[in-house]
Design an enzyme around this catalytic site. Structure first.
Site, PDB file in Angstrom:
ATOM      1  N   GLY A  11     -15.726 -15.939   4.685  1.00  0.00           N
ATOM      2  CA  GLY A  11     -17.102 -15.477   4.547  1.00  0.00           C
ATOM      3  C   GLY A  11     -17.652 -15.007   5.881  1.00  0.00           C
ATOM      4  N   ARG A  72     -10.387 -12.405   2.179  1.00  0.00           N
ATOM      5  CA  ARG A  72      -9.611 -13.620   1.953  1.00  0.00           C
ATOM      6  C   ARG A  72      -8.190 -13.197   1.590  1.00  0.00           C
ATOM      7  NH1 ARG A  72     -13.490 -17.512   2.020  1.00  0.00           N
ATOM      8  NH2 ARG A  72     -15.581 -16.897   1.332  1.00  0.00           N
ATOM      9  N   ASP A 103     -13.110 -23.214   7.674  1.00  0.00           N
ATOM     10  CA  ASP A 103     -11.933 -24.081   7.620  1.00  0.00           C
ATOM     11  C   ASP A 103     -10.697 -23.368   7.074  1.00  0.00           C
ATOM     12  OD1 ASP A 103     -12.952 -23.909   5.066  1.00  0.00           O
ATOM     13  OD2 ASP A 103     -12.905 -26.063   4.671  1.00  0.00           O
ATOM     14  N   THR A 125     -19.348 -19.814  10.259  1.00  0.00           N
ATOM     15  CA  THR A 125     -19.686 -20.101   8.861  1.00  0.00           C
ATOM     16  C   THR A 125     -21.129 -20.567   8.791  1.00  0.00           C
ATOM     17  OG1 THR A 125     -19.319 -21.640   7.025  1.00  0.00           O
ATOM     18  CG2 THR A 125     -18.575 -22.358   9.182  1.00  0.00           C
ATOM     19  N   ASP A 127     -22.433 -22.468   6.644  1.00  0.00           N
ATOM     20  CA  ASP A 127     -22.581 -23.770   5.993  1.00  0.00           C
ATOM     21  C   ASP A 127     -22.697 -24.941   6.965  1.00  0.00           C
ATOM     22  OD1 ASP A 127     -22.533 -22.653   3.477  1.00  0.00           O
ATOM     23  OD2 ASP A 127     -20.385 -22.936   3.201  1.00  0.00           O
ATOM     24  N   ASP A 129     -20.309 -26.689   8.180  1.00  0.00           N
ATOM     25  CA  ASP A 129     -19.509 -27.718   7.515  1.00  0.00           C
ATOM     26  C   ASP A 129     -18.274 -28.149   8.287  1.00  0.00           C
ATOM     27  OD1 ASP A 129     -18.213 -25.308   7.240  1.00  0.00           O
ATOM     28  OD2 ASP A 129     -17.810 -25.504   5.095  1.00  0.00           O
ATOM     29  N   ARG A 171     -21.719 -25.681  -0.853  1.00  0.00           N
ATOM     30  CA  ARG A 171     -20.986 -26.303  -1.967  1.00  0.00           C
ATOM     31  C   ARG A 171     -20.646 -27.759  -1.673  1.00  0.00           C
ATOM     32  NH1 ARG A 171     -19.694 -22.840  -5.824  1.00  0.00           N
ATOM     33  NH2 ARG A 171     -19.583 -20.609  -5.374  1.00  0.00           N
TER      34      ARG A 171
END
Length: 319
Positions: A11, A72, A103, A125, A127, A129, A171
């Site tokens: 992303g 991707r 990741d 990213t 996120d 995360d 998510r």
């Protein structure tokens, strides 16, 4: 180390262009050549690789997305595809690689490093995360977009006396909802890391109504569940008019904030410094405003947890 490559994968996130710019110009400043690999690992397998110059990265620091584009690539996970990627790096005489992504991108970088190819990972990213770094590239811009959206939604929510559920990305990691809820003055944040007591949430809404509050804002991370089901629960328990807003990919785009431009610039330059110093298989990040680097395997194995102090503060301030 004569030539390094740089790619963005997975992303996109605001600030990637700032990092690319820093990689290219820091490398050139140190006498290295730079190869831009377009469309991530997919572009690597297809040889979609071009030289990058100082001019190539002019006028991009303020732009969202990634000038190298992204994709991707499941094929790179297979042995045949991986070996083709290694062969492409050798064919284009690339001696080291900077990978900007999350990741999944880091797993590809780790595999290259394990095979003996010098690779450095930059956490790109929205996120937030990745556990080894306090902040990932793009998180601040996504957070700013969410807080601005909260302000806009609050205006109409107050006018109609509504409860508004705002679904944001995340998510498995609820940081966008958590930090966005605190910064935006939300009545509640619902994140995947912790179960939410719906009765307690509804009592908070009702207490606000009793003291004359005209609206309620709830931030919900997409990984929790369906926002319309949450809306029905709140409506049935409180009798409120409940609306849902899904921000979606607006969080991914837009002009990067100054913080993300600075972070991207610092991380990009530091990644080149690591390669020049002979380091490989490292993930770089930031802690306490200081750049850090750790083994990329360790970075991937660390479990991300939510900030309990931030969550508790948001809960207290929502009374």
């Amino acid at each position: 180390m004569k030539k390094i490559g740089v790619l963005t994968s997975g992303g996109d996130s605001p600030g990637m262009n700032a990092a690319i710019r820093a990689v290219v110009r820091t490398a050139i400043y140190n006498g290295l050549e730079v190869a831009g690999i377009y469309r991530g690992y997919q572009g690597l397998l297809e040889g979609d690789i071009e030289p990058l110059t100082v001019s190539s990265v002019g006028d991009i620091i303020h732009r969202g997305g990634t000038m190298l584009r992204t994709a991707r690539c499941l094929e790179f996970k297979e042995e045949e595809g991986f070996q083709r990627g290694l062969a492409m790096l050798k064919m284009f005489k690339i001696d080291g690689l900077v990978v900007i992504g999350g990741d999944g991108s880091f797993n590809g970088a780790k595999r290259l490093a394990d095979a003996g190819f010098p690779t450095i990972g930059i956490p790109g990213t929205i996120d937030n995360d990745l556990a080894y770094t306090e902040f990932t590239l793009g998180f601040d811009t996504a957070l700013t977009t969410v807080v601005n959206a909260i302000g806009n939604i609050r205006d109409t929510s107050s006018s109609h006396g509504r409860v508004n559920i705002i679904e944001v990305m995340g998510r498995h990691c609820g940081d966008i909802a958590l930090y966005g809820g605190l910064a935006g003055g939300a009545e509640a944040v619902i994140i995947p890391e912790i179960d939410t007591d719906m009765d307690d949430l509804c009592q908070t809404i009702l207490r606000g109504k009793k003291r004359g509050k005209l609206h309620s804002i709830i931030l919900l991370a997409e990984g929790v569940g369906k926002p319309y089901e949450v809306a029905e629960q709140i409506k049935s328990k409180t009798g409120s008019d409940v609306k849902v807003s899904v921000i979606g990919y607006l969080q991914r785009g837009g002009t990067p904030t100054p913080s993300d431009r600075i972070l991207g610039s610092r991380l990009g330059a530091y990644a080149v410094d690591q390669l020049i110093a002979g380091k490989a298989g490292r993930a770089i990040g930031i802690k306490g405003n200081q750049l850090v680097d750790i083994d990329i395997s360790e970075a991937l194995s660390m479990k991300k947890d939510y900030d309990k102090e931030i969550y508790e503060l948001a809960r207290i301030l929502a009374i």
